[in-house]
Enzyme design. Sequence first.
Site, PDB file in Angstrom:
ATOM      1  N   ARG A  58       0.813  -1.218   0.000  1.00 54.63           N
ATOM      2  CA  ARG A  58       0.000   0.000   0.000  1.00 54.63           C
ATOM      3  C   ARG A  58       0.846   1.268   0.000  1.00 54.63           C
ATOM      4  NH1 ARG A  58      -2.894  -3.783   2.995  1.00 54.63           N
ATOM      5  NH2 ARG A  58      -1.975  -2.997   4.916  1.00 54.63           N
ATOM      6  N   GLU A  95       6.935  -9.735  16.324  1.00 58.94           N
ATOM      7  CA  GLU A  95       6.530 -10.274  17.621  1.00 58.94           C
ATOM      8  C   GLU A  95       6.873 -11.761  17.716  1.00 58.94           C
ATOM      9  OE1 GLU A  95       2.612 -10.414  20.518  1.00 58.94           O
ATOM     10  OE2 GLU A  95       2.485  -9.450  18.562  1.00 58.94           O
TER      11      GLU A  95
END
Length: 170
Positions: A58, A95
């Site tokens: 994007r 993460e």
Amino acid sequence: MDLRKVIREVENFPKEGINFKDITTLMQDGEAFKFTIDEFIKDLKDKNVDVIVGPEARGFLMGTPVAYGMGIGFVPVRKPGKLPHEVESYNYGLEYGTDTLEIHKDAIKPGQRVAIVDDLLATGGTMEAAAKLIEKLGGEVVSMQFLIELEFLNGRDKLTQYNVNSLIKY
């Protein structure tokens, strides 16, 4: 213009508990899309930017019209294996695991002033990695521009050494 009104929110996408901000509805609205790009350009006009960088995917959609509007070039930052020429890579932590971004080695010249443009600032990991790639090539990141910032994820905390601008904050 209240851009929140033209961004569709999709609950539980891509998984349960995520409230996805769908910018396709903003891009379908010519007036809102033009306003968004114009706002980025307005913030960048006095920063002497030489080139716009946009992370996959994007960032391509937001960054290329900004580059066009400013009359400067656009450089894509991509996932591994997508760029056809010699690349510089940067590995960064997620993460649960790691990811990698790549840029053509000849895309940024030493001393060039670079703005990174993307749709969303979340945890800041991708933006930090993109900035490190630019700096590895000798570029100077003078601004990071985002349509949306998810403040509760504290992504800005990873980017304190950069000028960060976001049009909408959630």
